[in-house]
Design a protein around this motif. Structure first.
Motif, mmCIF file in Angstrom:
data_model
loop_
_atom_site.group_PDB
_atom_site.id
_atom_site.type_symbol
_atom_site.label_atom_id
_atom_site.label_comp_id
_atom_site.label_asym_id
_atom_site.label_seq_id
_atom_site.Cartn_x
_atom_site.Cartn_y
_atom_site.Cartn_z
ATOM 1 N N ALA A 88 11.116 6.498 13.764
ATOM 2 C CA ALA A 88 11.629 6.050 12.461
ATOM 3 C C ALA A 88 10.544 5.337 11.664
ATOM 4 C CB ALA A 88 12.834 5.135 12.663
ATOM 5 N N ALA A 89 9.768 4.489 12.339
ATOM 6 C CA ALA A 89 8.681 3.792 11.644
ATOM 7 C C ALA A 89 7.611 4.774 11.179
ATOM 8 C CB ALA A 89 8.075 2.732 12.553
ATOM 9 N N ALA A 90 7.293 5.745 12.023
ATOM 10 C CA ALA A 90 6.312 6.760 11.630
ATOM 11 C C ALA A 90 6.836 7.590 10.461
ATOM 12 C CB ALA A 90 5.976 7.655 12.816
ATOM 13 N N GLN A 91 8.131 7.899 10.477
ATOM 14 C CA GLN A 91 8.747 8.636 9.374
ATOM 15 C C GLN A 91 8.612 7.865 8.071
ATOM 16 O OE1 GLN A 91 10.543 11.604 9.322
ATOM 17 N NE2 GLN A 91 11.322 11.399 7.262
ATOM 18 N N LEU A 92 8.897 6.574 8.121
ATOM 19 C CA LEU A 92 8.791 5.760 6.909
ATOM 20 C C LEU A 92 7.357 5.660 6.420
ATOM 21 C CD1 LEU A 92 11.257 2.813 7.533
ATOM 22 C CD2 LEU A 92 11.403 4.562 5.775
ATOM 23 N N LEU A 93 6.432 5.404 7.334
ATOM 24 C CA LEU A 93 5.042 5.223 6.924
ATOM 25 C C LEU A 93 4.419 6.513 6.418
ATOM 26 C CD1 LEU A 93 3.713 2.863 9.715
ATOM 27 C CD2 LEU A 93 4.084 2.319 7.319
ATOM 28 N N ILE A 94 4.618 7.592 7.156
ATOM 29 C CA ILE A 94 3.910 8.831 6.835
ATOM 30 C C ILE A 94 4.595 9.581 5.693
ATOM 31 C CG2 ILE A 94 3.223 11.082 7.719
ATOM 32 C CD1 ILE A 94 2.857 9.689 10.447
ATOM 33 N N TYR A 95 5.881 9.860 5.855
ATOM 34 C CA TYR A 95 6.537 10.722 4.875
ATOM 35 C C TYR A 95 6.964 9.963 3.618
ATOM 36 C CZ TYR A 95 6.445 14.473 8.187
ATOM 37 O OH TYR A 95 6.022 15.437 9.037
ATOM 38 N N VAL A 96 7.646 8.837 3.787
ATOM 39 C CA VAL A 96 8.097 8.097 2.606
ATOM 40 C C VAL A 96 6.924 7.379 1.957
ATOM 41 C CG1 VAL A 96 9.653 6.304 1.779
ATOM 42 C CG2 VAL A 96 10.405 7.851 3.564
ATOM 43 N N GLY A 97 6.078 6.755 2.783
ATOM 44 C CA GLY A 97 5.001 5.947 2.241
ATOM 45 C C GLY A 97 3.812 6.727 1.747
ATOM 46 N N ALA A 98 3.542 7.877 2.306
ATOM 47 C CA ALA A 98 2.330 8.610 1.924
ATOM 48 C C ALA A 98 2.648 9.933 1.239
ATOM 49 C CB ALA A 98 1.468 8.850 3.158
ATOM 50 N N ILE A 99 3.382 10.801 1.907
ATOM 51 C CA ILE A 99 3.607 12.142 1.379
ATOM 52 C C ILE A 99 4.427 12.099 0.093
ATOM 53 C CG2 ILE A 99 4.606 14.404 1.890
ATOM 54 C CD1 ILE A 99 2.144 13.766 3.561
ATOM 55 N N ASN A 100 5.508 11.307 0.079
ATOM 56 C CA ASN A 100 6.339 11.267 -1.119
ATOM 57 C C ASN A 100 5.607 10.624 -2.292
ATOM 58 O OD1 ASN A 100 8.789 11.997 -2.287
ATOM 59 N ND2 ASN A 100 9.526 9.907 -2.149
ATOM 60 N N ILE A 101 4.787 9.621 -2.035
ATOM 61 C CA ILE A 101 3.991 9.021 -3.113
ATOM 62 C C ILE A 101 2.977 10.032 -3.637
ATOM 63 C CG2 ILE A 101 2.355 7.174 -3.646
ATOM 64 C CD1 ILE A 101 5.275 6.272 -3.264
ATOM 65 N N LEU A 102 2.409 10.827 -2.742
ATOM 66 C CA LEU A 102 1.482 11.875 -3.167
ATOM 67 C C LEU A 102 2.193 12.911 -4.037
ATOM 68 C CD1 LEU A 102 -1.472 11.827 -1.828
ATOM 69 C CD2 LEU A 102 -0.838 14.111 -1.105
ATOM 70 N N ILE A 103 3.413 13.260 -3.660
ATOM 71 C CA ILE A 103 4.189 14.204 -4.462
ATOM 72 C C ILE A 103 4.493 13.603 -5.834
ATOM 73 C CG2 ILE A 103 6.451 15.315 -4.636
ATOM 74 C CD1 ILE A 103 6.309 15.763 -1.616
ATOM 75 N N LEU A 104 4.836 12.325 -5.867
ATOM 76 C CA LEU A 104 5.091 11.669 -7.160
ATOM 77 C C LEU A 104 3.847 11.667 -8.045
ATOM 78 C CD1 LEU A 104 7.383 8.674 -6.253
ATOM 79 C CD2 LEU A 104 7.860 10.474 -7.905
ATOM 80 N N PHE A 105 2.678 11.389 -7.445
ATOM 81 C CA PHE A 105 1.438 11.450 -8.225
ATOM 82 C C PHE A 105 1.200 12.853 -8.756
ATOM 83 C CE2 PHE A 105 -0.532 7.581 -6.008
ATOM 84 C CZ PHE A 105 -0.246 6.777 -7.092
ATOM 85 N N ALA A 106 1.416 13.868 -7.930
ATOM 86 C CA ALA A 106 1.196 15.248 -8.373
ATOM 87 C C ALA A 106 2.149 15.615 -9.502
ATOM 88 C CB ALA A 106 1.368 16.201 -7.198
ATOM 89 N N VAL A 107 3.402 15.178 -9.391
ATOM 90 C CA VAL A 107 4.373 15.479 -10.439
ATOM 91 C C VAL A 107 4.002 14.772 -11.731
ATOM 92 C CG1 VAL A 107 6.768 15.039 -11.112
ATOM 93 C CG2 VAL A 107 6.276 16.071 -8.914
ATOM 94 N N MET A 108 3.538 13.529 -11.633
ATOM 95 C CA MET A 108 3.199 12.787 -12.840
ATOM 96 C C MET A 108 1.940 13.324 -13.514
ATOM 97 S SD MET A 108 4.038 8.903 -11.834
ATOM 98 C CE MET A 108 5.580 8.428 -11.145
#
Length: 173
Positions: A59-79
């Motif tokens: 769960a911690a790895a899920q939060l750090l990797i996917y929510v904290g890194a991948i989703n922020i990267l997707i938000l940057f790409a969308v913006m």
């Protein structure tokens, strides 16, 4: 997390419904920023499901990797995307995609009730054994990261730093 049966079932049903609504939000929302936020909600709910199944490190790895890194990267790409003009008409690709998604949906609807779920064994142990296993597992992961995988770990952090600098440079232009 050791919860009473009905409370655990209610939480699983609630998180499952949030996952379904979040998935629909990712697909159906017209604004890509809102779709990315909906994806973040899905990834967060998946980490909560991991916590319910006593997998706190995952769960911690899920939060750090996917929510904290991948989703922020997707938000940057969308913006950073330019707003594309949507004609409002369906293309051939849209029709093929909806056909594939509909066929996968109906195959899952027919497969899930026919599957025997009784082969899945849920084992419960006392909290002391679970906590001791967790401490041992986290210590082993820390030892491997600091000894065996030190160089790849640092190289990945440098690559991520370079990509962040590149994204900032592209945004400034």
């Amino acid at each position: 997390m050791d919860l009473l049966g009905p409370i655990h079932d209610i939480l699983v049903i609630f998180l499952g419904s949030v996952l379904i609504l979040g998935g629909l939000g990712v697909v159906l929302l017209p604004n890509p920023v809102f779709s990315a936020f909906s994806l973040g909600c899905i990834l967060f709910c998946i980490s909560l499901l991991y916590i319910l199944s006593n997998s706190s490190f995952v769960a911690a790895a899920q939060l750090l990797i996917y929510v904290g890194a991948i989703n922020i990267l997707i938000l940057f790409a969308v913006m950073f995307m330019n707003g594309s003009e949507d004609s409002g008409f369906w293309t051939i690709g849209d029709g093929i995609t909806s056909l594939v998604c509909t066929s996968i949906f109906f195959s899952l609807i027919t497969t899930i009730p026919d599957t025997s779920w009784y082969g899945i064994i849920w084992t419960t142990r006392s909290n002391q054994i679970i906590e001791q296993d967790l401490i041992n597992n986290v210590q082993q992961i820390g030892i491997h990261l600091s000894i065996d995988f030190y160089l790849p770990f640092e190289l990945i952090s440098i690559i991520l730093l370079i990509s962040l600098i590149g994204a900032i440079t592209m945004a400034r232009q």
